[in-house]
Scaffold this motif. Structure first.
Motif, short mmCIF file in Angstrom:
data_model
loop_
_atom_site.label_atom_id
_atom_site.label_comp_id
_atom_site.label_asym_id
_atom_site.label_seq_id
_atom_site.Cartn_x
_atom_site.Cartn_y
_atom_site.Cartn_z
N ARG A 288 8.96 1.85 -7.30
CA ARG A 288 8.78 0.41 -7.12
C ARG A 288 7.43 -0.05 -7.68
O ARG A 288 7.34 -1.07 -8.36
CB ARG A 288 8.91 0.03 -5.64
N GLN A 289 6.38 0.73 -7.41
CA GLN A 289 5.06 0.36 -7.91
C GLN A 289 5.00 0.44 -9.44
O GLN A 289 4.40 -0.44 -10.09
CB GLN A 289 3.98 1.26 -7.30
N ALA B 290 -1.51 5.08 7.55
CA ALA B 290 -1.42 6.01 8.69
C ALA B 290 -0.22 6.94 8.53
O ALA B 290 -0.34 8.15 8.77
CB ALA B 290 -1.31 5.22 9.99
N VAL B 291 0.91 6.41 8.10
CA VAL B 291 2.11 7.24 7.89
C VAL B 291 1.85 8.25 6.77
O VAL B 291 2.21 9.42 6.88
CB VAL B 291 3.34 6.37 7.57
N VAL C 49 -1.46 -1.80 0.10
CA VAL C 49 -1.13 -0.78 1.09
C VAL C 49 -1.62 -1.26 2.45
O VAL C 49 -2.76 -1.65 2.61
CB VAL C 49 -1.80 0.56 0.73
N THR C 50 -0.72 -1.24 3.43
CA THR C 50 -1.07 -1.69 4.77
C THR C 50 -1.68 -0.53 5.56
O THR C 50 -1.56 0.64 5.17
CB THR C 50 0.16 -2.21 5.52
N LYS C 51 -2.30 -0.85 6.66
CA LYS C 51 -2.87 0.19 7.52
C LYS C 51 -1.78 1.10 8.07
O LYS C 51 -1.97 2.30 8.21
CB LYS C 51 -3.67 -0.44 8.66
#
Length: 126
Positions: A88-89, A108-109, A102-104
């Motif tokens: 996708r990126q 974390a995942v 990118v979310t936190k």
């Protein structure tokens, strides 16, 4: 666990195979021709450092080969685990659009996945 009786030569074979896999995984993320060439450099540099350190210290290099193999395999496995995300990126990049932030939670995942994969690979080949 799976490799307690491996010789140094066998560790070199494992390290070279995992280095090739890492180079191929990195090349799959390249968008330009020079990046495909550059993707081969980190595994080659790792092999050169391992060889140089082994010769300089006069050791057999089993531990260094083990660590290189673990790191290379973990990166290859994570490339496979996150294949859809990378696709996708890359599609966004090729379309000229900015990449997703990118979310936190995603970070974390990823970190949990990285640690779990590292422990699993180290356990299996250690």
């Amino acid at each position: 666990m799976l490799t307690p009786d491996m010789s140094v030569a066998q560790w070199w074979v494992m390290a070279v195979a995992s280095g090739i896999a890492l180079a191929l995984a990195a090349q799959s993320l390249a968008t330009k021709r020079w990046q495909r060439f550059a993707a081969v450099l980190p595994p080659l540099a790792g092999a050169a450092v391992i060889g140089g350190q082994t010769l300089a210290r006069g050791s057999d290099g089993k531990q260094a080969l083990f660590l290189f193999t673990v790191v290379a395999l973990v990166l290859v496995i994570l490339r496979l685990v996150y294949a859809k995300y990378f696709a996708r990126q890359l599609a966004l990049h090729r379309a000229g659009r900015p990449a997703d932030e990118v979310t936190k939670g995603q970070l974390a995942v990823f970190l949990l996945t990285f640690v779990a994969t590292t422990v699993l690979v180290a356990f299996l080949i250690g």
